[in-house]
Enzyme design. Structure first.
Site, PDB file in Angstrom:
ATOM      1  CB  THR A 181      -0.917   0.034   1.232  1.00  0.00           C
ATOM      2  OG1 THR A 181      -0.091  -0.035   2.402  1.00  0.00           O
ATOM      3  CG2 THR A 181      -1.912  -1.108   1.238  1.00  0.00           C
ATOM      4  CE  LYS A 182       4.629   1.926   4.048  1.00  0.00           C
ATOM      5  NZ  LYS A 182       4.109   0.767   4.794  1.00  0.00           N
ATOM      6  CG  ASN A 183       3.416   7.361  -1.460  1.00  0.00           C
ATOM      7  OD1 ASN A 183       2.320   6.997  -1.039  1.00  0.00           O
ATOM      8  ND2 ASN A 183       3.978   8.493  -1.086  1.00  0.00           N
TER       9      ASN A 183
END
Ligand SMILES: *Cc1c(COP(=O)(O)O)cnc(C)c1O
Length: 376
Positions: A181-183
């Site tokens: 779910t990170k950038n």
């Protein structure tokens, strides 16, 4: 009913093609593609060395080990983070010492660092919460005065800068996550950056058992004998993951601009609602816009989490305080009241969807739903 997931990744057809090429090639694990990614990541951040790893947890852990921090040492950090931050300190055999956060931003409060320093203190791990950098200039000043190392937990903050300082610029190492779910993401993955050649060499060895040659060196061309010089871990990034990240890294600024626009729509829609408090984005910085959170009255928080999900909106809580997690209470005797500002935010916070493919219309629906449910 609408369905707005908490997160959707931004993997493109070209990213998939790049991974496909690796899958059709000979070398799936750490090799040329990882080196390419490391080079590009270094260029993007403006640091000399990037070491590709399997997670940010690994990056934090190896940073501590490479900086010689271990049993008997204390490391100052924030209780308002994912448990990985403090767990890494425990993995290294050291002890996390928490200090409370700023009411306005949720970031570790630099003013609380000095009173927490003891003879055992060796390092500070600031976490750039939700994408907004901590006060690195002041943290650096304190670290210098007391001869402490700084390891940045920059899992939320690849794109960030503050007061003209880029993430990673004032620390010994900075750690990044490419978790799902990170950038930018490779499902799982991480990296650590540094300007020190000695640290970079140590980190490179520690990510692969303490072996002095990586698989590419050992097996391409002719077999080479290798030695194990220190006891390391198995944290090396694979070519498959690097291939997935390279394209996203090239698009990182345009992905950021999309999230930034959505952030502004959220703020515009929510700032006038009486029961909602928003954390502040300070002037003189670039916020990485990783997580959009709202603070709601504690009595209504869990109802709202449920109600939003009932209406098709994915939510998360970032974070319930680390010191109140079962293991930490049991092991260290922490209790409610130890870090009141962290606890207050922990009881009030809801994270709302924020990612480039989220539409304006979806943001407006989320804002309206939140308003409706708050008034029930
Ligand atoms: C996600 C995250 C981590 C851990 O990252 P992994 O790559 O999953 O190990 C650490 N710190 C913070 C603040 C995070 O959000």
């Amino acid at each position: 009913m609408r369905k707005i997931e908490f997160f959707r990744h931004s993997i493109s057809k070209d990213d998939i093609k790049r991974v496909n090429n690796i899958l059709k090639s000979l070398f799936l694990t750490t090799g040329e593609e990882v080196e390419k990614f490391e080079q590009k990541f270094s260029n993007y951040i403006g640091k000399r060395y990037t070491i590709g790893l399997t997670s940010c947890t690994a990056a934090l852990h190896l940073s501590l080990i490479a900086l010689g921090i271990g049993p008997g040492d204390e490391v100052i950090t924030t209780p308002l983070s994912f448990c990985a931050t403090a767990n890494a300190i425990l993995h290294a055999g050291a002890r996390p010492v928490f200090v409370d956060v700023e009411e306005e931003t949720g970031n570790l409060n630099a003013e609380f660092i000095e009173p927490a320093i003891t003879e055992k203190t060796k390092a500070i791990i600031p976490v750039h919460l939700y994408g907004q950098m901590c006060d690195m200039k002041n943290i650096k000043k304190i670290a210098k005065q007391y001869n402490l190392k700084i390891i940045e937990d920059a899992a939320h903050a690849i794109e960030a800068s503050r007061d003209g300082i880029r993430v990673g610029q004032l620390s010994d190492t900075a750690c990044f996550s490419f978790y799902a779910t990170k950038n930018i993401t490779s499902g799982e993955g991480g990296a650590v950056i540094t300007d020190s050649v000695t640290l970079a060499e140590a980190l490179r060895m520690l990510r692969l058992h303490g072996i002095n040659k990586d698989a590419a060196e050992r097996y391409t061309k002719h077999y080479q004998h290798w030695d194990m010089l220190t006891l390391g871990w198995k944290y090396n990034m694979a070519n498959i993951h690097a291939a997935l990240l390279i394209g996203q890294l090239a698009r990182i600024e345009s992905l950021w601009r999309k999230r930034n626009r959505l952030w502004n729509i959220y703020e515009e829609g929510l700032k006038k609602i009486k029961d909602i408090r928003l954390l502040k984005t300070l002037p003189n910085l670039k916020h990485a816009r990783h997580l959009f959170t709202v603070l709601v009255p504690p009595k209504k928080r869990d109802f709202l989490l449920w109600a939003l999900q009932e209406r098709g909106i994915g939510v998360a809580v970032n974070y319930r305080p680390i010191h109140l997690l079962g293991y930490y209470q049991k092991t260290f005797g922490y209790k409610i009241g130890d870090f009141p500002i962290t606890e207050e935010i922990g009881e009030m916070t809801i994270s709302l969807p924020l990612y480039p493919s989220l539409t304006k219309d979806e943001v407006k629906y989320i804002v309206k739903t939140l308003k409706d449910e708050l008034n029930k």
